[in-house]
Design an enzyme around this catalytic site. Structure first.
Site, short mmCIF file in Angstrom:
data_model
loop_
_atom_site.label_atom_id
_atom_site.label_comp_id
_atom_site.label_asym_id
_atom_site.label_seq_id
_atom_site.Cartn_x
_atom_site.Cartn_y
_atom_site.Cartn_z
N LYS A 210 0.86 -1.20 0.00
CA LYS A 210 0.00 0.00 0.00
C LYS A 210 0.89 1.23 0.00
CE LYS A 210 -4.32 -0.06 0.61
NZ LYS A 210 -5.17 -0.63 -0.45
N THR B 5 -3.02 -5.60 0.38
CA THR B 5 -2.53 -4.23 0.60
C THR B 5 -3.41 -3.53 1.63
OG1 THR B 5 -3.80 -3.16 -1.17
CG2 THR B 5 -1.69 -4.14 -1.79
N ARG C 134 27.49 35.56 -8.16
CA ARG C 134 26.16 35.18 -8.66
C ARG C 134 25.32 34.68 -7.50
NH1 ARG C 134 26.57 29.11 -11.49
NH2 ARG C 134 27.41 28.09 -9.65
N GLN D 169 28.61 21.93 -7.57
CA GLN D 169 29.25 20.63 -7.31
C GLN D 169 30.16 20.71 -6.07
OE1 GLN D 169 28.74 21.92 -10.38
NE2 GLN D 169 28.81 20.37 -11.99
N HIS E 232 18.58 28.72 -11.49
CA HIS E 232 19.26 29.87 -12.11
C HIS E 232 18.51 31.17 -11.86
CE1 HIS E 232 21.71 26.91 -14.03
NE2 HIS E 232 20.73 26.42 -14.76
O1 LIG Z 1 27.56 25.39 -10.38
C1 LIG Z 1 27.44 25.18 -11.60
N1 LIG Z 1 27.77 23.97 -12.10
C2 LIG Z 1 27.66 23.66 -13.42
O2 LIG Z 1 27.98 22.52 -13.84
C3 LIG Z 1 27.16 24.65 -14.27
N2 LIG Z 1 26.87 24.69 -15.61
C4 LIG Z 1 26.36 25.90 -15.87
O3 LIG Z 1 25.95 26.29 -17.03
N3 LIG Z 1 26.31 26.66 -14.75
C5 LIG Z 1 26.80 25.91 -13.73
N4 LIG Z 1 26.95 26.15 -12.41
#
Ligand SMILES: O=c1[nH]c(=O)c2[nH]c(=O)[nH]c2[nH]1
Length: 313
Positions: free
Chosen positions: A27, A72, A189, A234, A262
């Protein structure tokens, strides 16, 4: 003992040579709200629970024989009934369900149990938290997952929808440029994401203070997001995961999924205005999608846990 989702299932071939593959059932999304009312001051637990069993269900699929099919509906009723005497942490609740189903039915070899926990806080009236009126807390949703495979128990804790933003101290430079590259390098940014993270405890971890660990991991994730200049999402994501593992030896691995939300600087020059990094268009799609596992050197990747933790297909 092997898990049914990661190993071919030995099943009887039909006349046409067609066999049943991996299967599970149960379930999904049982919404249980438990009010503890043994005093004037009530407590609320609010969960969304999914129960799915692994085991020998071949006869149901091949022959219409439901002799092994724990309904279930029964699984749902068990969730409500187990709530009657208290839920506790979602992880402990799922472990209890896993023990019940694997010990009650010989042909149930394991299963997967998931929960989302919705947090409530007391409504403040004249500076006091009300006894029995609550308002939903909306920062993030806590998640819990238990995989049972025979006597093995794997617990995964997590969160989703933790939206964060830093308005500077982030950039993105040094990436390869080709004929399709239009992105401008920047050292200032907005960095924003909705954190989804799941962290896996070592097999057999049962008697941990899951509430305290959850609160501390959330604290670390948030603090690490702020701590350093971000060269890329990353880098920040790896820093967040590393800090969690460094602080919590009981956690074997953390997986994270983060959209790069973004924020594009709006060109205000047509309106005779400058825009020194103040007015942005918050785009909801497309978005970068940054995902990684952070783990300990030489550790077992526990792929069957992750394979069964995510969607079946
Ligand atoms: O932090 C980011 N990683 C990316 O892999 C990436 N690619 C991108 O166009 N902007 C960003 N910013």
């Amino acid at each position: 003992m092997t898990d049914i989702l990661t190993n071919p299932v030995e099943t009887t071939a039909t006349d046409s040579g067609i066999v049943l593959g991996a299967n599970q059932y149960g379930k999904a999304e049982v919404r249980v709200v438990k009010i503890t009312r043994d005093s004037e001051r009530h407590e609320i637990d609010d969960l969304n629970v999914t129960s799915q069993l692994h085991g020998d269900f071949e006869a149901a699929h091949l022959e219409g024989d439901n002799g092994h099919v724990v309904a279930t509906d029964t699984q749902k009723n068990t969730i409500f009934s187990f709530s009657r005497d208290g839920i506790g942490t979602p992880e402990a609740f799922l472990l209890r369900l896993s023990d019940h189903f694997t010990s009650s039915f010989d042909w149930v070899s394991g299963g997967r149990w998931e929960a989302e926990k919705y947090e409530w806080e007391r409504i403040q009236v004249d500076g006091e938290g009300h006894d029995h009126s609550f308002v939903r807390k909306g920062q993030e949703t806590r998640t819990a997952y238990v995989l049972a495979d025979g006597d093995e128990r794997h617990v995964v804790q997590g969160l989703k929808g933790l939206t964060v933003l830093k308005s500077t101290e982030a950039g993105f430079v040094g990436y390869p440029k080709d004929r399709y590259t239009s992105l401008q390098e920047t050292t200032d940014r907005i960095l924003s994401t909705d954190v989804t993270a799941r962290w896996r405890f070592a097999e057999g971890s049962r008697d941990l203070d899951f509430d305290a660990i959850y609160a501390d991991v959330k604290r670390i994730l948030l603090e690490e997001f702020t701590r350093r200049y971000s060269a890329a999402l990353q880098t920040t994501m790896f820093d967040m995961g590393r800090a969690v593992l460094e602080a919590h030896p009981e956690i074997a691995e953390i997986r994270m999924s983060m959209p790069n939300k973004h924020h594009f600087l709006v060109d205000l020059s047509p309106y005779q205005l400058d825009n020194p990094g103040e007015v942005f268009f918050a785009s909801d799609r497309s978005y970068g999608l940054i995902e990684a596992s952070v783990t300990r050197e030489g550790s077992d990747p526990a792929l069957k846990v992750w394979q069964s933790a995510t969607a079946f297909c």
